[in-house]
Scaffold this motif. Structure first.
Motif, PDB file in Angstrom:
ATOM      1  N   UNK A   1      36.838  -4.229  -4.844  1.00  0.00           N
ATOM      2  CA  UNK A   1      37.886  -3.397  -5.969  1.00  0.00           C
ATOM      3  C   UNK A   1      37.218  -1.990  -5.167  1.00  0.00           C
ATOM      4  N   UNK A   2      35.859  -1.418  -5.558  1.00  0.00           N
ATOM      5  CA  UNK A   2      35.655  -0.461  -4.927  1.00  0.00           C
ATOM      6  C   UNK A   2      35.385   0.379  -3.782  1.00  0.00           C
ATOM      7  N   UNK A   3      35.330  -0.592  -3.126  1.00  0.00           N
ATOM      8  CA  UNK A   3      35.871  -0.613  -1.690  1.00  0.00           C
ATOM      9  C   UNK A   3      37.042  -0.523  -1.680  1.00  0.00           C
ATOM     10  N   UNK A   4      37.880  -1.411  -1.709  1.00  0.00           N
ATOM     11  CA  UNK A   4      39.439  -1.358  -1.079  1.00  0.00           C
ATOM     12  C   UNK A   4      40.300  -0.121  -2.071  1.00  0.00           C
ATOM     13  N   UNK A   5      39.945   0.173  -3.094  1.00  0.00           N
ATOM     14  CA  UNK A   5      40.227   1.720  -3.096  1.00  0.00           C
ATOM     15  C   UNK A   5      39.673   2.830  -2.624  1.00  0.00           C
ATOM     16  N   UNK A   6      38.989   2.903  -2.316  1.00  0.00           N
ATOM     17  CA  UNK A   6      38.092   3.802  -1.488  1.00  0.00           C
ATOM     18  C   UNK A   6      38.800   3.508   0.066  1.00  0.00           C
ATOM     19  N   UNK A   7      38.891   2.841   0.642  1.00  0.00           N
ATOM     20  CA  UNK A   7      39.887   2.537   1.246  1.00  0.00           C
ATOM     21  C   UNK A   7      41.378   2.901   1.582  1.00  0.00           C
ATOM     22  N   UNK A   8      41.489   3.466   0.847  1.00  0.00           N
ATOM     23  CA  UNK A   8      42.811   3.515   0.305  1.00  0.00           C
ATOM     24  C   UNK A   8      43.304   5.035  -0.225  1.00  0.00           C
ATOM     25  N   UNK A   9      41.512   6.290  -0.154  1.00  0.00           N
ATOM     26  CA  UNK A   9      41.704   7.064  -0.670  1.00  0.00           C
ATOM     27  C   UNK A   9      42.017   7.525  -2.314  1.00  0.00           C
ATOM     28  N   UNK A  10      41.581   6.243  -2.329  1.00  0.00           N
ATOM     29  CA  UNK A  10      40.564   6.660  -4.179  1.00  0.00           C
ATOM     30  C   UNK A  10      39.439   6.776  -4.287  1.00  0.00           C
ATOM     31  N   UNK A  11      39.757   6.930  -6.059  1.00  0.00           N
ATOM     32  CA  UNK A  11      37.719   7.433  -5.823  1.00  0.00           C
ATOM     33  C   UNK A  11      36.545   5.897  -5.748  1.00  0.00           C
ATOM     34  N   UNK A  12      36.325   5.654  -5.487  1.00  0.00           N
ATOM     35  CA  UNK A  12      35.507   4.250  -5.084  1.00  0.00           C
ATOM     36  C   UNK A  12      34.251   3.846  -6.496  1.00  0.00           C
ATOM     37  N   UNK A  13      34.622   4.633  -7.362  1.00  0.00           N
ATOM     38  CA  UNK A  13      33.526   4.761  -9.081  1.00  0.00           C
ATOM     39  C   UNK A  13      34.188   5.183 -10.177  1.00  0.00           C
ATOM     40  N   UNK A  14      35.784   5.704  -9.679  1.00  0.00           N
ATOM     41  CA  UNK A  14      36.302   5.181 -11.056  1.00  0.00           C
ATOM     42  C   UNK A  14      38.192   4.893 -11.529  1.00  0.00           C
ATOM     43  N   UNK A  15      38.128   3.724 -11.553  1.00  0.00           N
ATOM     44  CA  UNK A  15      39.729   3.008 -11.508  1.00  0.00           C
ATOM     45  C   UNK A  15      39.725   2.569 -12.819  1.00  0.00           C
ATOM     46  N   UNK A  16      40.678   2.011 -12.431  1.00  0.00           N
ATOM     47  CA  UNK A  16      41.334   1.111 -13.225  1.00  0.00           C
ATOM     48  C   UNK A  16      42.170  -0.246 -13.423  1.00  0.00           C
ATOM     49  N   UNK A  17      41.885  -1.199 -13.796  1.00  0.00           N
ATOM     50  CA  UNK A  17      41.512  -2.299 -13.580  1.00  0.00           C
ATOM     51  C   UNK A  17      43.585  -3.114 -14.094  1.00  0.00           C
ATOM     52  N   UNK A  18      44.687  -3.164 -13.181  1.00  0.00           N
ATOM     53  CA  UNK A  18      45.509  -3.888 -13.459  1.00  0.00           C
ATOM     54  C   UNK A  18      45.727  -5.269 -13.804  1.00  0.00           C
ATOM     55  N   UNK A  19      44.546  -5.640 -14.140  1.00  0.00           N
ATOM     56  CA  UNK A  19      44.279  -7.154 -14.114  1.00  0.00           C
ATOM     57  C   UNK A  19      42.885  -7.233 -15.531  1.00  0.00           C
ATOM     58  N   UNK A  20      44.373  -8.255 -16.730  1.00  0.00           N
ATOM     59  CA  UNK A  20      43.261  -8.944 -17.119  1.00  0.00           C
ATOM     60  C   UNK A  20      41.954  -8.979 -17.856  1.00  0.00           C
ATOM     61  N   UNK A  21      40.925  -9.211 -18.681  1.00  0.00           N
ATOM     62  CA  UNK A  21      39.900  -9.381 -18.311  1.00  0.00           C
ATOM     63  C   UNK A  21      40.178 -11.292 -18.114  1.00  0.00           C
ATOM     64  N   UNK A  22      40.856 -12.078 -18.532  1.00  0.00           N
ATOM     65  CA  UNK A  22      41.586 -13.251 -18.153  1.00  0.00           C
ATOM     66  C   UNK A  22      41.605 -13.528 -16.842  1.00  0.00           C
TER      67      UNK A  22
END
Lengths: 246, 246
Positions: free
Chosen positions: B175-196
């Motif tokens: 996830x971190x890498x995918x966010x980074x490639x999209x120009x977002x922080x690779x270290x801080x992000x919000x999960x849109x999916x549940x634990x389940x």
DNA sequence: CGGGAGCTTGATGCCAATCAAATAGGGTGG
DNA sequence: CCACCCTATTTGATTGGCATCAAGCTCCCG
């Protein structure tokens, strides 16, 4: 050169032509007419037979060609980081090897023959060029990759939601179906891979494979002798393979 | 209609054009020049925004289009036989949905939005036609599918050879890498999916995800608050993700 | 026929699932 | 705006399936 040797040579050349290949209806050129088939045929390269245990593709090598299996079988293994190799795929006749290398321009795994094997080499750049003018070929190429995607997704489900018994049942049923499509008996066949290969592919230890085989035989689901397999009760095997209790 | 509403409408239309989309360098048209881009743009259909929990694609429906994610995120689940659904994929902006439907002409899984999401619909028959005259587009399409194959193979390794801790570490790093490639922080992000959802995807129980998250926090690898994730020690996390002891 | 890889069988241990229950969160209607 | 309800998440206790370790066996193959 003796006449019989000439004959044999011609026969070999003949044999490698798509229009006389009895697998062509399962392979990439599946929907081409005679004329287009010839154009497709012309880009295919001969490839020397591959002995058991010999590597056809080395992980990380530059991607240049895809390969169609003509006879025999192979396995693909991917080694990731420091981890142990993962056996991602077995290839049977008419199946296409190397499609996962397109994206990065590198082969993503090593491919090794499980027995004496022959393949057709299809240079990818020439295939791409040809596919520009042959919509059927382009479409079939996409369908082939897409099908692999689909199979991978099923494999993911197998690995994450199925028990050891179910995995092996699925594996046998999958092989059975692939043999059937190729005109062989779906009930009697010979495994070209070792127990270790099967275990690696299914995410199980060799010992587990061995034990489950014993159990399956006790239940008269299959009869196994060495690498010779006979499916005795495909109904129960199928039922087992997708039991609710995942 | 007020002037500001007109502006907003124009802005929306504008926004959906590839040449002004800041994701275009990650998306299908990545290597097209201005002229070709326009031709590609012209086959794209508007698609109404998708609310959280709404289905974009129903498993088994006839395959007609692929979709590029513009904003938001989605999950794909495949239900096989009597088994429970398997979450095969999460889709983030610029990623392509539906490529596994090409082979059988049916969508192989259901796709549901995890939050308010917008997508570009690309009718496949028109894409195929266009790709005949745009080699770059054809090539990019193949690369995209091939890349998915590659990722699936890595997923197979994760599911069959990695421990629960390693799986979650890999998931975060991915996830971190995918966010980074999209120009977002690779270290801080919000999960849109549940634990389940995470558990289902990684082949683990919800409780296991929860426990590992706790452990990771104790080790100061990550800080998690609800669905907010901060990666604190990416080195150790990486080391953990591909430890030899698979 | 000998050696070695491949296969089988048994005993034990551990990781993660399952069952059970408490707690937090977040969206909705009053 | 807040209380409430339902869902998501966490935490604990127990269980079970499969890996691992350890031997012995068998079948090729040279």
């Amino acid at each position: 050169m003796s006449s019989s040797a000439q004959d044999r040579r011609r026969s070999l050349l003949q044999e490698t032509r798509c229009d006389s290949c009895r697998l062509s209806s399962l392979c990439l050129p599946l929907s081409l007419d005679t004329n287009d088939l010839e154009r497709f045929d012309s880009i295919i390269r001969r490839h020397p037979p591959i002995k058991k245990g010999t590597r056809l593709i080395e992980q990380g090598d530059p991607f240049t060609s895809i390969y169609a299996v003509r006879s025999g079988s192979l396995k693909q293994t991917i080694t990731e980081g420091s981890g142990e190799a993962q056996l991602t795929n077995f290839f049977l006749p008419s199946e296409i090897i190397g499609l996962d290398g397109i994206s990065d321009g590198l082969y993503t795994g090593s491919v090794v023959a499980l027995e004496m094997t022959t393949v057709c080499e299809i240079p990818f750049d020439r295939l791409d060029t040809l596919s520009q003018t042959l919509p059927e070929l382009r479409s079939q190429l996409l369908r082939t990759i897409s099908k692999e995607l689909h199979q991978d997704r099923r494999m993911m489900q197998l690995l994450s939601r199925k028990t050891a018994d179910q995995r092996l049942a699925c594996f046998f049923l999958g092989l059975s179906d692939r043999f059937r499509r190729r005109g062989y008996s779906p009930f009697s066949f010979r495994l070209s891979m070792s127990r270790a290969d099967i275990g690696n592919h299914l995410g199980l230890a060799v010992e587990t494979i061995s034990r489950i085989l014993g159990r399956f035989q006790q239940q008269d689901l299959v009869a196994v002798s060495g690498r010779e397999v006979h499916i005795l009760n495909i109904n129960d095997l199928t039922r087992l393979a997708d039991t609710e209790t995942n």
